[in-house]
Design an enzyme around this catalytic site. Sequence first.
Site, mmCIF file in Angstrom:
data_model
loop_
_atom_site.group_PDB
_atom_site.id
_atom_site.type_symbol
_atom_site.label_atom_id
_atom_site.label_comp_id
_atom_site.label_asym_id
_atom_site.label_seq_id
_atom_site.Cartn_x
_atom_site.Cartn_y
_atom_site.Cartn_z
ATOM 1 C CG ASP A 98 -2.367 0.093 0.901
ATOM 2 O OD1 ASP A 98 -2.728 0.965 0.100
ATOM 3 O OD2 ASP A 98 -3.146 -0.710 1.428
ATOM 4 C CG ASP A 199 -5.244 5.280 1.067
ATOM 5 O OD1 ASP A 199 -6.189 4.484 1.161
ATOM 6 O OD2 ASP A 199 -5.177 6.349 1.706
ATOM 7 C CD GLU A 254 -9.147 3.993 -1.476
ATOM 8 O OE1 GLU A 254 -10.095 3.591 -0.783
ATOM 9 O OE2 GLU A 254 -8.172 4.597 -0.988
ATOM 10 C CG HIS A 327 -9.191 -1.959 3.919
ATOM 11 N ND1 HIS A 327 -8.952 -1.967 2.571
ATOM 12 C CD2 HIS A 327 -8.803 -0.728 4.351
ATOM 13 C CE1 HIS A 327 -8.440 -0.821 2.197
ATOM 14 N NE2 HIS A 327 -8.338 -0.040 3.258
ATOM 15 C CG ASP A 328 -11.577 1.539 3.354
ATOM 16 O OD1 ASP A 328 -11.276 1.507 4.561
ATOM 17 O OD2 ASP A 328 -10.857 2.056 2.481
#
Length: 552
Positions: A98, A199, A254, A327-328
Site C-alpha cells: 500500500d 490509497d 484507489e 477493508h473499507d
Amino acid sequence: MKKTWWKESVVYQIYPRSFKDTTGNGIGDIYGIIEKLDHIKSLGVDVIWLCPVYESPNDDNGYDISDYRKISEDFGGQPAFDQLLKKVHEKGLKLVMDLVANHTSDEHYWFTESKKSKDNPYRDYYIWKDGKNGGPPNNWESFFNGSTWEYEPNTQQYYLHYFTKKQPDLNWENPKVRKEIFDVLEYWFQQGVDGFRMDVISLISKNLDYPYTGFEKLQDTIVNYYANGPKIHDYLHEMNQEVLRKYDIMTVGEGPGIDLKNGPLYVDAARQELDMVFHFDHMFIDCGLGGKYDPVPVDFQTFKNVFGQWDAALKNGGWGSIFLGNHDFSRMVSRFGNDKEYREASAKLLAALLFTLRGTVYVYQGDEIGMTNVAYDSIDDYNDVETCNAWKAAKAAGQDMDKFLDIVHSQSRDNARTPMQWDSGLYSGFSAVKPWLGVHPNYKTVNVAAQDKDADSILNFYRDMIAFRKEHRTLVYGDYECLDEGHASIFAYRRWDTDHEFLVLHNFSDATVSFSSDLDGEAYVLLKSNLALQQQHQFELAPWQTKILKLT
C-alpha cells in the site's frame, strides 16, 4: 489488447491486523501471514496485496504513516517483511504494498518539522492557510466528519486534512514532496516489491480555490471538489516516468471521485499513468444524500449497469478492477447477497460474478469462506475511527441512536475487519488471547478448517472458480454484453472471443426464476453451477443460483 501478467492475475487482499496473530498480543502480524501462505497459495491466486505495515501511531489503523521506510515492530519489523517477501516469491506469488501518499501521520518527521515555523524547510510539505472570518479557510468537510482544517496555535495557521486531524495532507505542488514519494517507491522496488495499491490517489491534486456551494449528494461533492484536481494527471504521469515504467510491476489507484468521464484517463495505456483504478460506483450504491451513514437500498438495475458501463469505458485502451469488498466496506455477502438462509449459495454466486467479468479480480480475506457482517451490542465494541466519528456526529444531531446502531451494523468498516476465522477453536484460531477486535460469533461453523474438508464449501468453490478462470482466458479478455438488463432479479451476460462464447446467469433473489431469451438453450452446455441441481430447463434458476454455460 495487450496481454500482461497483472491483467490475468487474481489478487488476494490481506488486512494484516486481522489475519493471524503469532505473538500473542491479539494483533495480526507478518509471521502470521507467512504461516498461512499455503492457504493463500491453495486458492490459486497470483498476487498478495498487503494493507499498510509501516510505522504508524494507528489513528486510522496504519493509513497514517509516520515512516514510509520502516516496517512496524507491531507486525514483526523488517526481518519479518524480508522473510515474507522471500517466501512469497518462492511460492511463485507476487507482493503488492500500500502507498499512502495523499497524507502522512502528524507524527511523521516532515510534519513535526513543518509545524515548527513558517520558514521551516518542511513547511511547504503540507498545506497551510490563514483562517477567514475567525474560522477555517473554507467550509469543506472531512471524510470522517468535521472540518478538513485544523488550527495549529504555534504558527497561527490551519493545515488541511481530508481525513482525521492526525492525517495532514501532503502538498504535491511542492516538487520536493513528489521527489520524496518517488524515492519511497524506488526504495521498495529495489527490495523486490511487485507493485503498489495507491490509497486515495485521486485526491493528491487540490482544488482549494474552487468556491464551495455544496451538492445534494456527498459523492457529487467528492467528484467536484476533493478528487480529480487540476494537476492529478501531471503528477501521475511524472510518477510513471520517474519510477514506475522502469519496473515490471502493477499499480492500482484507489479512486474516490473517479467516474465514467474521468476514469479512463487514469488507466489509458497511452497516457502512461496507472494500470488500474478502483472506482466506487457500485460500492457507494447504497449511500444516500448524507453518504455512507445515510443508507438507501441497493438498486439492482444500477448495480448491473455499473459493470457494463465501466467495461465499455475501459475496453479500448484501459483495464478494470473487479471487486465487491475490501477493508473499507461491509462484507459482500451481507451487502449484495443473502447472509441468512442463502449465505452459502449467494457467497458462491458473488464469487462466480467476480470470476466471470473482464478485469483483474480482487478477493478480500474471509470472503473465500463467506464471512458476514458482525453486529456488536454496543458502539464501545467498535474500533474504526470513521464509525466512531459518525456515531458522535449522529448523537450530536439528536438522532435515534438505537436506529443508528442498526446502521452501524450494516455500514461499519469493522464488518470487514473482524479477525479471520481459521477454525472453531478459541478466538477462531486467530490468536491465543482476546483479539484487538471481537471475533464474529459464527466462527464455530464459518471457518477455513471446516470448509477445507468440505468439497461443496464456499472455499472450494473459490478454488474451483479461480482455476476455471485461468483455464478459460475468454473470461479474462473476452468481450462483454449484458442481457435482459431490465430483469428484476437476473443478471445475465455473454463473454466471448473468436474461439469461445460463455453465457453467465445469476439469480439475485430468494425465488426460482427463468431467464427468457431468444437464445437456444439446447445450443449451450452447462459447465459450472453453484448448486448441485438437475433442472429440466437450462435457463431455470433456483434461489441464488449461478449457471455458467458454454456455446457448443
